[in-house]
Design a protein around this motif. Sequence first.
Motif, PDB file in Angstrom:
ATOM      1  N   PHE A  38       0.859  -1.181   0.000  1.00  0.00           N
ATOM      2  CA  PHE A  38       0.000   0.000   0.000  1.00  0.00           C
ATOM      3  C   PHE A  38       0.894   1.230   0.000  1.00  0.00           C
ATOM      4  CE2 PHE A  38      -2.253   3.482   1.979  1.00  0.00           C
ATOM      5  CZ  PHE A  38      -3.555   3.379   1.494  1.00  0.00           C
ATOM      6  N   GLU A  39       0.699   2.107  -0.966  1.00  0.00           N
ATOM      7  CA  GLU A  39       1.502   3.324  -1.054  1.00  0.00           C
ATOM      8  C   GLU A  39       0.613   4.498  -1.440  1.00  0.00           C
ATOM      9  OE1 GLU A  39       4.753   2.931  -3.757  1.00  0.00           O
ATOM     10  OE2 GLU A  39       5.476   1.052  -2.887  1.00  0.00           O
ATOM     11  N   LEU A  40       0.858   5.645  -0.831  1.00  0.00           N
ATOM     12  CA  LEU A  40       0.230   6.880  -1.278  1.00  0.00           C
ATOM     13  C   LEU A  40       1.093   7.435  -2.401  1.00  0.00           C
ATOM     14  CD1 LEU A  40      -0.792   8.451   2.157  1.00  0.00           C
ATOM     15  CD2 LEU A  40      -2.301   7.439   0.435  1.00  0.00           C
ATOM     16  N   THR A  41       0.622   7.259  -3.634  1.00  0.00           N
ATOM     17  CA  THR A  41       1.434   7.601  -4.805  1.00  0.00           C
ATOM     18  C   THR A  41       0.624   8.406  -5.815  1.00  0.00           C
ATOM     19  OG1 THR A  41       0.838   5.490  -5.822  1.00  0.00           O
ATOM     20  CG2 THR A  41       2.927   5.573  -4.609  1.00  0.00           C
ATOM     21  N   PRO A  42       0.198   9.620  -5.459  1.00  0.00           N
ATOM     22  CA  PRO A  42      -0.558  10.419  -6.428  1.00  0.00           C
ATOM     23  C   PRO A  42       0.234  10.607  -7.722  1.00  0.00           C
ATOM     24  CG  PRO A  42      -0.560  11.452  -4.261  1.00  0.00           C
ATOM     25  CD  PRO A  42       0.429  10.337  -4.201  1.00  0.00           C
ATOM     26  N   ARG A  43      -0.431  10.363  -8.837  1.00  0.00           N
ATOM     27  CA  ARG A  43       0.144  10.550 -10.170  1.00  0.00           C
ATOM     28  C   ARG A  43       1.269   9.573 -10.488  1.00  0.00           C
ATOM     29  NH1 ARG A  43      -0.825  15.197  -7.816  1.00  0.00           N
ATOM     30  NH2 ARG A  43       1.295  15.401  -7.081  1.00  0.00           N
ATOM     31  N   ALA A  44       1.398   8.492  -9.698  1.00  0.00           N
ATOM     32  CA  ALA A  44       2.437   7.499  -9.998  1.00  0.00           C
ATOM     33  C   ALA A  44       1.866   6.091 -10.099  1.00  0.00           C
ATOM     34  CB  ALA A  44       3.541   7.556  -8.940  1.00  0.00           C
ATOM     35  N   HIS A  45       0.565   5.991 -10.273  1.00  0.00           N
ATOM     36  CA  HIS A  45      -0.070   4.677 -10.306  1.00  0.00           C
ATOM     37  C   HIS A  45       0.438   3.819 -11.465  1.00  0.00           C
ATOM     38  CE1 HIS A  45      -2.648   7.026  -7.728  1.00  0.00           C
ATOM     39  NE2 HIS A  45      -3.385   5.990  -7.414  1.00  0.00           N
ATOM     40  N   THR A  46       0.579   4.427 -12.623  1.00  0.00           N
ATOM     41  CA  THR A  46       1.042   3.675 -13.797  1.00  0.00           C
ATOM     42  C   THR A  46       2.421   3.078 -13.551  1.00  0.00           C
ATOM     43  OG1 THR A  46      -0.219   5.140 -15.246  1.00  0.00           O
ATOM     44  CG2 THR A  46       1.493   3.811 -16.268  1.00  0.00           C
ATOM     45  N   ARG A  47       3.270   3.836 -12.903  1.00  0.00           N
ATOM     46  CA  ARG A  47       4.642   3.390 -12.661  1.00  0.00           C
ATOM     47  C   ARG A  47       4.734   2.344 -11.559  1.00  0.00           C
ATOM     48  NH1 ARG A  47       8.285   5.237  -9.096  1.00  0.00           N
ATOM     49  NH2 ARG A  47       7.034   7.084  -8.614  1.00  0.00           N
ATOM     50  N   ARG A  48       3.842   2.403 -10.563  1.00  0.00           N
ATOM     51  CA  ARG A  48       3.997   1.543  -9.393  1.00  0.00           C
ATOM     52  C   ARG A  48       3.109   0.299  -9.366  1.00  0.00           C
ATOM     53  NH1 ARG A  48       7.198  -0.140  -7.155  1.00  0.00           N
ATOM     54  NH2 ARG A  48       6.239  -0.413  -5.095  1.00  0.00           N
ATOM     55  N   LEU A  49       1.970   0.320 -10.057  1.00  0.00           N
ATOM     56  CA  LEU A  49       1.000  -0.754  -9.862  1.00  0.00           C
ATOM     57  C   LEU A  49       1.548  -2.131 -10.223  1.00  0.00           C
ATOM     58  CD1 LEU A  49      -1.877  -1.363  -8.924  1.00  0.00           C
ATOM     59  CD2 LEU A  49      -2.629  -1.079 -11.296  1.00  0.00           C
ATOM     60  N   MET A  50       2.062  -2.309 -11.412  1.00  0.00           N
ATOM     61  CA  MET A  50       2.531  -3.638 -11.807  1.00  0.00           C
ATOM     62  C   MET A  50       3.775  -4.086 -11.028  1.00  0.00           C
ATOM     63  SD  MET A  50       0.216  -4.794 -13.581  1.00  0.00           S
ATOM     64  CE  MET A  50       1.017  -6.367 -13.921  1.00  0.00           C
ATOM     65  N   PRO A  51       4.736  -3.198 -10.722  1.00  0.00           N
ATOM     66  CA  PRO A  51       5.829  -3.630  -9.841  1.00  0.00           C
ATOM     67  C   PRO A  51       5.334  -4.098  -8.480  1.00  0.00           C
ATOM     68  CG  PRO A  51       6.480  -1.649 -11.000  1.00  0.00           C
ATOM     69  CD  PRO A  51       5.027  -1.874 -11.323  1.00  0.00           C
ATOM     70  N   MET A  52       4.284  -3.480  -7.956  1.00  0.00           N
ATOM     71  CA  MET A  52       3.726  -3.927  -6.679  1.00  0.00           C
ATOM     72  C   MET A  52       3.103  -5.315  -6.817  1.00  0.00           C
ATOM     73  SD  MET A  52       2.096  -0.293  -5.388  1.00  0.00           S
ATOM     74  CE  MET A  52       1.376  -0.867  -3.864  1.00  0.00           C
ATOM     75  N   VAL A  53       2.470  -5.587  -7.962  1.00  0.00           N
ATOM     76  CA  VAL A  53       1.940  -6.935  -8.216  1.00  0.00           C
ATOM     77  C   VAL A  53       3.076  -7.947  -8.174  1.00  0.00           C
ATOM     78  CG1 VAL A  53       0.909  -8.435  -9.967  1.00  0.00           C
ATOM     79  CG2 VAL A  53      -0.050  -6.154  -9.550  1.00  0.00           C
ATOM     80  N   GLU A  54       4.176  -7.638  -8.847  1.00  0.00           N
ATOM     81  CA  GLU A  54       5.330  -8.541  -8.879  1.00  0.00           C
ATOM     82  C   GLU A  54       5.916  -8.742  -7.490  1.00  0.00           C
ATOM     83  OE1 GLU A  54       7.964  -6.784 -11.689  1.00  0.00           O
ATOM     84  OE2 GLU A  54       6.608  -7.110 -13.394  1.00  0.00           O
ATOM     85  N   GLU A  55       5.964  -7.675  -6.687  1.00  0.00           N
ATOM     86  CA  GLU A  55       6.511  -7.773  -5.330  1.00  0.00           C
ATOM     87  C   GLU A  55       5.658  -8.698  -4.457  1.00  0.00           C
ATOM     88  OE1 GLU A  55       6.696  -3.788  -3.883  1.00  0.00           O
ATOM     89  OE2 GLU A  55       8.050  -3.125  -5.483  1.00  0.00           O
ATOM     90  N   VAL A  56       4.338  -8.558  -4.557  1.00  0.00           N
ATOM     91  CA  VAL A  56       3.440  -9.374  -3.742  1.00  0.00           C
ATOM     92  C   VAL A  56       3.518 -10.842  -4.159  1.00  0.00           C
ATOM     93  CG1 VAL A  56       1.001  -9.861  -3.342  1.00  0.00           C
ATOM     94  CG2 VAL A  56       1.851  -7.536  -3.080  1.00  0.00           C
TER      95      VAL A  56
END
Length: 232
Positions: A34-52
Motif C-alpha cells: 500500500f503506497e500513497l502515490t498520487p500521479r504514480a499509479h502507472t509506474r507503481r502498480l505492476m511492480p507492486m503486483v510482482e513484489e506481492v
Amino acid sequence: MSTLLLALDASSSACSVALLRREPGREDECFSRFELTPRAHTRRLMPMVEEVLAEAGVASGELDAVAYGRGPGSFTGLRIAAGAAQGLAFGLDRPLLGISTLEALALGAHRRHHFRYLITALDARMNEIYAAAWHCNAGGVTCLQAEAVIAPQHFVLPDQETEWVGVGSGWALWEQMPVTVQAGVGQLVTSLEASADDMLLLAARDLDAGLGREAHEVQPVYLRNDVAWKKS
C-alpha cells in the motif's frame, strides 16, 4: 485445495495490491503493498503486483481469480487498474471481479475502527461527492443506501435511527452539507483510503457466490455516466 486471489486498486491517491491464499485447515494468508502515490499509479502498480507475488512465492499462472477496485473514484486511476486487471485476467484466462471502492472503504473502516453504521463518501470534484451508506458487522457488509453522485448540499441521510460515521475524502465538504446531515453524523474519518486487502475479502465473498466474470464483462463504475444517461 488452495485458492489464490489477487486484488489491485488505483481508484484514489493510494495504490495497493494484495494477495489472499486460502488453504483448507489453515489460517488465511494475506500479502500486500500500500503506497500513497498520487500521479504514480502507472509506474507503481505492476511492480507492486510482482513484489506481492514474489513475497508469497506464487507465479501469476497459479492465480484462481483477479479483482480490482472498479470505482467510483479517480477516472484515470480506475482506467489504470481496470486495464491492468483485465490484462491479467484475460492473459491467464481467469475470472475477474470488480469491487466497489465505497464498500471496500466501509469494510476497511469497520476492520480497523469497528464502526458499524457508515457513510462512505469520496470527493468527485465539480462540487460533488460519491456516497453510499453501509451496515458492517461480523456477517459482512450490507448496503443501506445505494451508491450515487450528488452535490453535498443535497445529500440526505438514510431513514434509520442511528449515529453515523462519515468515512472518506468526500467529508472534507462537510460545511456544505445540510444541517440534518451534520446532526446525524457523530464522527468523521476523512483520511482513510480504500485498500486492496479489504477488496480481497469482498472479492473472496463474490467469488464463492459465483460472481466471477470474463475479463471483458467487468467495467469500471464511474456513476457520473449513469447520471448523465438518466438525465438524457
